[in-house]
Design a protein around this motif. Structure first.
Motif, short mmCIF file in Angstrom:
data_model
loop_
_atom_site.label_atom_id
_atom_site.label_comp_id
_atom_site.label_asym_id
_atom_site.label_seq_id
_atom_site.Cartn_x
_atom_site.Cartn_y
_atom_site.Cartn_z
N ASP A 74 58.42 27.08 23.71
CA ASP A 74 59.55 26.83 22.81
C ASP A 74 59.11 26.93 21.36
OD1 ASP A 74 61.09 26.41 25.00
OD2 ASP A 74 61.00 24.22 24.93
N LEU A 75 57.93 26.41 21.04
CA LEU A 75 57.44 26.44 19.66
C LEU A 75 57.23 27.87 19.19
CD1 LEU A 75 56.58 24.42 17.46
CD2 LEU A 75 54.25 24.67 18.26
N ALA A 76 56.69 28.70 20.06
CA ALA A 76 56.43 30.09 19.68
C ALA A 76 57.72 30.85 19.46
CB ALA A 76 55.59 30.76 20.77
N ALA A 77 58.80 30.42 20.11
CA ALA A 77 60.07 31.13 19.98
C ALA A 77 60.79 30.76 18.70
CB ALA A 77 60.96 30.83 21.18
N ARG A 78 60.41 29.68 18.03
CA ARG A 78 61.10 29.21 16.83
C ARG A 78 60.54 29.87 15.58
NH1 ARG A 78 60.97 23.91 15.14
NH2 ARG A 78 62.78 24.46 13.93
N ARG A 79 61.40 29.97 14.55
CA ARG A 79 60.98 30.45 13.24
C ARG A 79 61.32 29.37 12.21
NH1 ARG A 79 57.88 34.95 13.20
NH2 ARG A 79 58.70 35.54 11.16
N VAL A 80 60.54 29.32 11.15
CA VAL A 80 60.80 28.37 10.06
C VAL A 80 60.76 29.11 8.73
CG1 VAL A 80 59.92 26.35 11.28
CG2 VAL A 80 58.35 27.76 9.96
N ALA A 81 61.58 28.66 7.78
CA ALA A 81 61.59 29.27 6.46
C ALA A 81 60.29 28.98 5.74
CB ALA A 81 62.78 28.74 5.65
N VAL A 82 59.79 29.97 4.99
CA VAL A 82 58.56 29.82 4.23
C VAL A 82 58.84 29.86 2.73
CG1 VAL A 82 56.26 30.77 3.77
CG2 VAL A 82 57.17 30.80 6.10
N THR A 83 59.51 30.92 2.25
CA THR A 83 59.86 31.04 0.84
C THR A 83 61.29 31.55 0.71
OG1 THR A 83 58.95 33.30 0.76
CG2 THR A 83 57.48 31.50 0.10
N ALA A 148 58.38 32.47 9.23
CA ALA A 148 57.18 32.62 10.06
C ALA A 148 57.36 31.83 11.34
CB ALA A 148 55.94 32.13 9.30
N ASP A 149 56.45 32.04 12.28
CA ASP A 149 56.48 31.27 13.52
C ASP A 149 56.28 29.79 13.21
OD1 ASP A 149 56.85 33.53 15.01
OD2 ASP A 149 54.80 33.64 15.76
N ALA A 150 56.98 28.95 13.95
CA ALA A 150 56.80 27.51 13.82
C ALA A 150 55.42 27.11 14.33
CB ALA A 150 57.88 26.76 14.58
N VAL A 151 54.87 26.07 13.71
CA VAL A 151 53.55 25.54 14.12
C VAL A 151 53.68 24.03 14.31
CG1 VAL A 151 52.23 27.35 12.98
CG2 VAL A 151 52.85 25.29 11.71
N PRO A 152 52.76 23.42 15.05
CA PRO A 152 52.80 21.96 15.20
C PRO A 152 52.69 21.26 13.85
CG PRO A 152 51.31 22.94 16.81
CD PRO A 152 51.69 24.03 15.85
N PRO A 153 53.26 20.06 13.71
CA PRO A 153 53.19 19.33 12.44
C PRO A 153 51.76 19.19 11.95
CG PRO A 153 54.67 18.23 13.97
CD PRO A 153 54.00 19.33 14.74
N GLY A 154 51.58 19.44 10.65
CA GLY A 154 50.26 19.32 10.04
C GLY A 154 49.42 20.56 10.10
N GLN A 155 49.87 21.57 10.85
CA GLN A 155 49.11 22.81 10.95
C GLN A 155 49.60 23.83 9.91
OE1 GLN A 155 46.47 23.33 13.06
NE2 GLN A 155 46.72 21.15 13.50
N PRO A 156 48.72 24.66 9.34
CA PRO A 156 49.15 25.66 8.35
C PRO A 156 49.91 26.80 9.02
CG PRO A 156 46.82 25.92 8.84
CD PRO A 156 47.25 24.67 9.56
N ILE A 157 50.81 27.41 8.24
CA ILE A 157 51.56 28.57 8.72
C ILE A 157 50.61 29.73 9.01
CG2 ILE A 157 53.20 30.36 8.00
CD1 ILE A 157 54.58 27.83 8.82
N ASP A 158 50.84 30.41 10.10
CA ASP A 158 50.05 31.59 10.43
C ASP A 158 50.60 32.77 9.62
OD1 ASP A 158 48.66 33.71 11.45
OD2 ASP A 158 49.30 33.43 13.53
N ARG A 159 49.84 33.20 8.61
CA ARG A 159 50.32 34.26 7.71
C ARG A 159 50.55 35.58 8.45
NH1 ARG A 159 52.40 31.71 3.43
NH2 ARG A 159 50.97 30.07 2.67
N MET A 160 49.90 35.76 9.58
CA MET A 160 50.08 36.98 10.34
C MET A 160 51.49 37.08 10.92
SD MET A 160 47.30 38.63 9.96
CE MET A 160 47.50 39.89 11.21
N THR A 161 52.18 35.95 11.06
CA THR A 161 53.53 35.95 11.61
C THR A 161 54.61 35.94 10.52
OG1 THR A 161 53.75 33.53 11.73
CG2 THR A 161 52.65 34.63 13.56
N GLN A 162 54.19 35.92 9.26
CA GLN A 162 55.15 35.84 8.15
C GLN A 162 55.81 37.20 7.95
OE1 GLN A 162 53.53 33.40 5.10
NE2 GLN A 162 54.90 34.18 3.51
#
Length: 284
Positions: A74-83, A148-162
């Protein structure tokens, strides 16, 4: 005689018991052989299996599943706003000299993943200012929004998915009348549309900037507002300046408040752009 009959009965009972035991033993052997022949024996479901499967309670009602909410799939399927989309360049609207009053214009721009304005939706209309605003902002260029792809709380955004994505941008136009005090000539502003969830809709009446008495010229100022996840203004800065008019512009826009924007279902900080246009008061 009676003893002979009893002995015969006992012998018959022993033979029947032996036959029954032999039959049960054969059945057990047959069942064992059948189970060994199965390639994948079916798993036996228990009550524990039924209550944990798909978050179902023992009463058969659906309940939130903690495990499902943090499932890696489920986490991998989600996207979150970055900028958010950010203004890069473009002309400012001219002040219609034929207008004898002021006006308010609110537009929602649809900015594509290349930073171009793909569509414009009018939310508040005041002729003839709306026409001038639309004609101008159509040529604006933005740095596109990214998610970008959602990540667990406290983890940095994976720039490769941005990636760059289409987004909405709220643009407000405040056109002062050519007078020191508000006048009621001309058409009144009219709400003609509702903003989408992706942009922060105005939550308070728009405030006209004051014309500084010491100023002698017309001018147009563009300010950039950073609106936080609660709808309040976190920061405001002048993007395009007009001497003597920047201060009144910032004073006016800092009094605004908004309904927070939601991107991918989450409250998200975004940028709002406000055009404040000043006409030198006509003194009779």
């Amino acid at each position: 005689m009676k003893s002979s009959i009893a002995i015969v009965g006992l012998l018959l009972l022993l033979n029947a018991t032996a036959s029954l035991a032999q039959s049960l033993g054969q059945l057990a052997q047959d069942e064992a052989a059948r189970r060994r022949a199965l390639a994948s024996p079916a798993r036996v479901l228990t009550n524990d299996d039924l209550t944990s499967e798909q978050g179902l309670s023992s009463f058969g009602t659906s309940t939130p599943s903690t495990a499902a909410s943090v499932d890696d799939g489920d986490l991998a399927a989600r996207r979150v706003a970055v900028t958010p989309a950010t203004f890069q360049g473009g002309a400012l609207p001219r002040i219609p000299v034929e207008a004898v009053s002021g006006g308010e214009v609110v537009l929602e721009l649809i900015v594509d993943n290349g930073g171009r304005v793909a569509d414009i939706i009018t939310l508040r209309d005041t002729p003839p200012f709306t026409r001038e605003m639309i004609a101008t902002v159509r040529g604006w260029q933005f740095k596109p929004a990214e998610d970008a792809d959602a990540v667990p709380p406290g983890q940095p955004i994976d720039r490769m998915t941005q990636r760059a994505v289409e987004s909405g941008v709220l643009v407000v136009g405040l056109f002062r009348p050519p007078a020191l005090f508000p006048i009621t000539l001309g058409e009144m502003p009219k709400d003609v549309g509702s903003p989408s969830q992706g942009v922060p809709g105005p939550a308070v009446p728009l405030m006209m900037p004051l014309y500084p008495p010491q100023s002698l010229f017309d001018g147009v100022v563009l300010t950039e507002l950073r609106v936080g996840t609660t709808g309040t203004i976190v920061d405001a800065q002048v993007v395009r300046s007009s001497p003597g008019l920047d201060g009144p512009s910032l004073d006016a826009v800092r009094r605004l408040a908004f309904r927070p924007a939601r991107v991918h279902g989450d409250p998200t900080p975004v940028l709002v752009y406000v055009v404040t246009a000043f006409r030198q008061p006509v003194i009779k």
